[in-house]
Design an enzyme around this catalytic site. Structure first.
Site, mmCIF file in Angstrom:
data_model
loop_
_atom_site.group_PDB
_atom_site.id
_atom_site.type_symbol
_atom_site.label_atom_id
_atom_site.label_comp_id
_atom_site.label_asym_id
_atom_site.label_seq_id
_atom_site.Cartn_x
_atom_site.Cartn_y
_atom_site.Cartn_z
ATOM 1 N N ASP A 242 -6.970 14.523 -24.252
ATOM 2 C CA ASP A 242 -7.015 13.100 -23.912
ATOM 3 C C ASP A 242 -6.391 12.349 -25.084
ATOM 4 O O ASP A 242 -7.047 12.116 -26.096
ATOM 5 C CB ASP A 242 -8.469 12.690 -23.681
ATOM 6 C CG ASP A 242 -8.608 11.205 -23.367
ATOM 7 O OD1 ASP A 242 -7.609 10.468 -23.514
ATOM 8 O OD2 ASP A 242 -9.718 10.787 -22.990
ATOM 9 N N GLU B 147 -0.517 4.809 -0.543
ATOM 10 C CA GLU B 147 -1.325 6.022 -0.744
ATOM 11 C C GLU B 147 -0.481 7.264 -0.520
ATOM 12 O O GLU B 147 0.324 7.319 0.411
ATOM 13 C CB GLU B 147 -2.508 6.022 0.218
ATOM 14 C CG GLU B 147 -3.570 5.003 -0.175
ATOM 15 C CD GLU B 147 -4.606 4.810 0.905
ATOM 16 O OE1 GLU B 147 -4.338 5.154 2.063
ATOM 17 O OE2 GLU B 147 -5.687 4.306 0.583
ATOM 18 N N LYS C 297 -2.542 1.428 -24.918
ATOM 19 C CA LYS C 297 -2.904 1.437 -26.341
ATOM 20 C C LYS C 297 -1.626 1.585 -27.170
ATOM 21 O O LYS C 297 -0.792 0.686 -27.114
ATOM 22 C CB LYS C 297 -3.947 2.525 -26.578
ATOM 23 C CG LYS C 297 -5.251 2.234 -25.785
ATOM 24 C CD LYS C 297 -6.333 3.270 -25.969
ATOM 25 C CE LYS C 297 -7.538 2.933 -25.080
ATOM 26 N NZ LYS C 297 -8.571 4.004 -25.123
ATOM 27 N N ARG D 34 -2.169 -2.040 -18.659
ATOM 28 C CA ARG D 34 -3.451 -1.359 -18.537
ATOM 29 C C ARG D 34 -3.343 -0.294 -17.441
ATOM 30 O O ARG D 34 -3.003 -0.610 -16.294
ATOM 31 C CB ARG D 34 -4.482 -2.410 -18.116
ATOM 32 C CG ARG D 34 -5.862 -2.251 -18.632
ATOM 33 C CD ARG D 34 -6.514 -3.590 -18.823
ATOM 34 N NE ARG D 34 -6.365 -3.930 -20.215
ATOM 35 C CZ ARG D 34 -7.031 -3.307 -21.191
ATOM 36 N NH1 ARG D 34 -7.910 -2.372 -20.935
ATOM 37 N NH2 ARG D 34 -6.819 -3.651 -22.441
ATOM 38 N N THR E 51 -4.051 6.821 -21.646
ATOM 39 C CA THR E 51 -3.936 5.445 -21.177
ATOM 40 C C THR E 51 -2.512 4.999 -21.497
ATOM 41 O O THR E 51 -1.825 5.612 -22.325
ATOM 42 C CB THR E 51 -4.902 4.502 -21.921
ATOM 43 O OG1 THR E 51 -4.640 4.609 -23.319
ATOM 44 C CG2 THR E 51 -6.349 4.861 -21.646
ATOM 45 N N TYR F 34 0.843 -1.202 0.000
ATOM 46 C CA TYR F 34 0.000 0.000 0.000
ATOM 47 C C TYR F 34 0.871 1.242 0.000
ATOM 48 O O TYR F 34 1.807 1.335 0.783
ATOM 49 C CB TYR F 34 -0.901 0.037 1.240
ATOM 50 C CG TYR F 34 -2.364 -0.127 0.882
ATOM 51 C CD1 TYR F 34 -3.006 0.866 0.144
ATOM 52 C CD2 TYR F 34 -3.092 -1.256 1.245
ATOM 53 C CE1 TYR F 34 -4.330 0.727 -0.226
ATOM 54 C CE2 TYR F 34 -4.413 -1.397 0.874
ATOM 55 C CZ TYR F 34 -5.039 -0.408 0.140
ATOM 56 O OH TYR F 34 -6.335 -0.542 -0.233
HETATM 57 C C1 LIG Z 1 -9.619 4.275 -24.254
HETATM 58 C C2 LIG Z 1 -9.964 5.683 -23.940
HETATM 59 C C3 LIG Z 1 -10.226 6.100 -22.633
HETATM 60 C C4 LIG Z 1 -10.511 5.154 -21.481
HETATM 61 O O1 LIG Z 1 -9.616 4.290 -21.102
HETATM 62 P P1 LIG Z 1 -9.981 3.082 -20.112
HETATM 63 O O2 LIG Z 1 -8.646 2.681 -19.668
HETATM 64 O O3 LIG Z 1 -10.705 2.084 -20.938
HETATM 65 O O4 LIG Z 1 -10.830 3.633 -19.002
HETATM 66 C C5 LIG Z 1 -10.399 7.446 -22.400
HETATM 67 N N1 LIG Z 1 -10.346 8.337 -23.402
HETATM 68 C C6 LIG Z 1 -10.139 7.972 -24.677
HETATM 69 C C7 LIG Z 1 -10.103 9.024 -25.735
HETATM 70 C C8 LIG Z 1 -9.957 6.638 -24.987
HETATM 71 O O5 LIG Z 1 -9.796 6.280 -26.271
#
Ligand SMILES: *Cc1c(COP(=O)(O)O)cnc(C)c1O
Length: 414
Positions: free
Chosen positions: A199, A55, A228, A234, A225, A53
């Site tokens: 994002d 935090e 990807k 993840r 993220t 942990y």
């Molecule tokens: C994939 C994605 C997310 C979310 O990601 P998770 O890990 O699935 O919660 C947020 N914003 C965009 C633009 C995405 O393509």
């Protein structure tokens, strides 16, 4: 993978994992948001760091015994800063959606107005869809892509921003195949006094390789993220200007989350190390090359693509002229061992359950080493499968060929 203890102690779980590993080896992954991590990333994930942990932030933890964990987080932070040139980063967000929740929480109050791209135009659920926390808690006004060009019309965004006077503008998408004009978004936001939030969940790896423009120098806050195009575990990260550091860190913890997942932080550090290598730039270049070839081959066969092509790792096929829905196409392609994801097209007349398109992306296939030649073959298979969807014999033959090629391009063994 070696899972000796698991194989001995829990056959049920072991067997399921083994079957999924086999599926990943034998099938072709064209889902734009997926990738295969290296064995180094997998090894970091399967470590005792999960037991701890932590935090709080480095040097300021709510539990003892965190001196070593601090080193892991410090390493991940330093590497990420180097990749994107960020002033401040937080590597604790558990995934993309919670990272975005922390950003809204840091800068806004419930009910505040935000501009985001509409989901069926390529946006993400967490950019204001009514079924998502974002749409429930905040007053989202949605901009759209131009119905003729399939591209974001910056003049229309400016007009909407001037009319609505939002507190924040969100850019960065899930199913948009064109370059994003970050600088123009920043200009518009300055004109109306809004925060800028990028994002880059989908394109972060391509931005890291300097193949697409990087919003970090211009925007107030950026999330991505890590699983990807960044090809890590993840999870997610937040990057912001120094003046917002405290706001962001407090929103992540104690605002949104409890303890960070230290094994994932270690795996993020490993992935960021890989992103900083020369090989990653070559990989990222090939992702875009493959995506462009895939798109061109579809166009040659009479398929339509939203916006007419791609600048990045993905595109949306508009299947309206092929008399098949996105869900049905997804199911047929699954029968031949090819994974794609159904997708809406802008102003889709059909339902999100069986929309008019499929989204196709190349990050995973490119990780396996597939190149232009394989892309051409893939389009032939997809076209043949969709045209012969009633012939189990033809579908079975294609599945065999897909498997053969996949075994020639193994998922990462290092
Ligand atoms: C994939 C994605 C997310 C979310 O990601 P998770 O890990 O699935 O919660 C947020 N914003 C965009 C633009 C995405 O393509």
């Amino acid at each position: 993978m070696q899972h000796n203890a698991l194989a001995e102690k829990d056959r049920a779980v072991f067997n399921v994992i083994a079957r999924e590993e086999k599926r990943q080896k034998e099938e072709l992954e064209l889902i734009a948001s997926e990738n295969y991590v290296s064995l180094s990333v997998l090894e970091a994930l399967g470590t005792v760091l999960t037991n701890k942990y932590s935090e709080g932030t480095v040097g300021h933890r709510y539990y003892g015994g965190n001196q070593i964990v601090d080193e892991i987080e410090t390493l991940a932070v330093a590497r990420l800063k180097k990749i994107f040139g960020a002033e401040h980063v937080n590597v604790q967000p558990l995934s993309g959606s919670p990272a975005n929740a922390a950003v809204y929480m840091a800068f806004l109050k419930p009910g505040d107005k935000i501009l985001g791209l509409k989901l069926d135009h390529g946006g993400h659920l967490s950019h204001g869809h009514p079924v998502n926390f974002s749409g429930m808690l905040y007053n989202f006004v949605q901009y759209e892509v131009d119905s003729k060009t399939g591209r974001i019309d910056m003049a229309a965004v400016r007009k909407l921003a001037k009319k609505e006077k939002p507190k924040m503008i969100v850019a960065g998408y899930s199913a948009y195949s064109r370059e994003i004009d970050w600088k123009e978004f920043k200009k518009i936001a300055d004109e109306v006094g809004a925060y800028t939030f990028a994002d880059i969940a989908h394109t972060a790896g391509l931005i890291a390789a300097k193949l697409l423009d990087n919003p970090v120098p211009y925007f107030d806050v950026v999330t991505t993220t890590t699983h990807k195009t960044l090809r890590g575990p993840r999870g997610a990260v937040i990057m912001c200007q120094k003046k917002f550091a405290k706001l962001i860190d407090r929103a992540v913890f104690p605002g949104m989350q409890g303890g960070p997942h230290n094994h994932v932080t270690a795996a993020k550090a490993v992935a960021f190390g890989e992103v900083l290598s020369k090989d990653f730039k070559i990989y990222a270049k090939q992702i875009i090359k493959n995506s462009k070839v895939l798109a061109q081959e579809f166009l040659k066969k009479g398929y339509e693509i939203v916006s007419g092509g791609t600048d990045n790792h993905l595109f949306v096929l508009n299947l309206q002229n092929k008399n098949i829905g996105g869900h049905d196409a997804e199911v047929i392609l699954e029968k031949v061992g090819i994974s794609v994801s159904r997708s809406t097209i802008p102003d889709d007349p059909k339902s999100p359950m069986n929309p008019s398109g499929v989204r196709i992306g190349t990050p995973a296939a490119t990780t396996r080493g597939m190149k232009e030649k394989e892309m051409k073959q893939i389009v032939s298979w997809i076209d043949e499968a969709l045209q012969n969807r009633d012939s189990d014999k033809i579908l079975a033959q294609i599945k065999k060929e897909v498997k053969k090629m996949c075994l020639e391009f193994p998922i990462p063994t290092k």
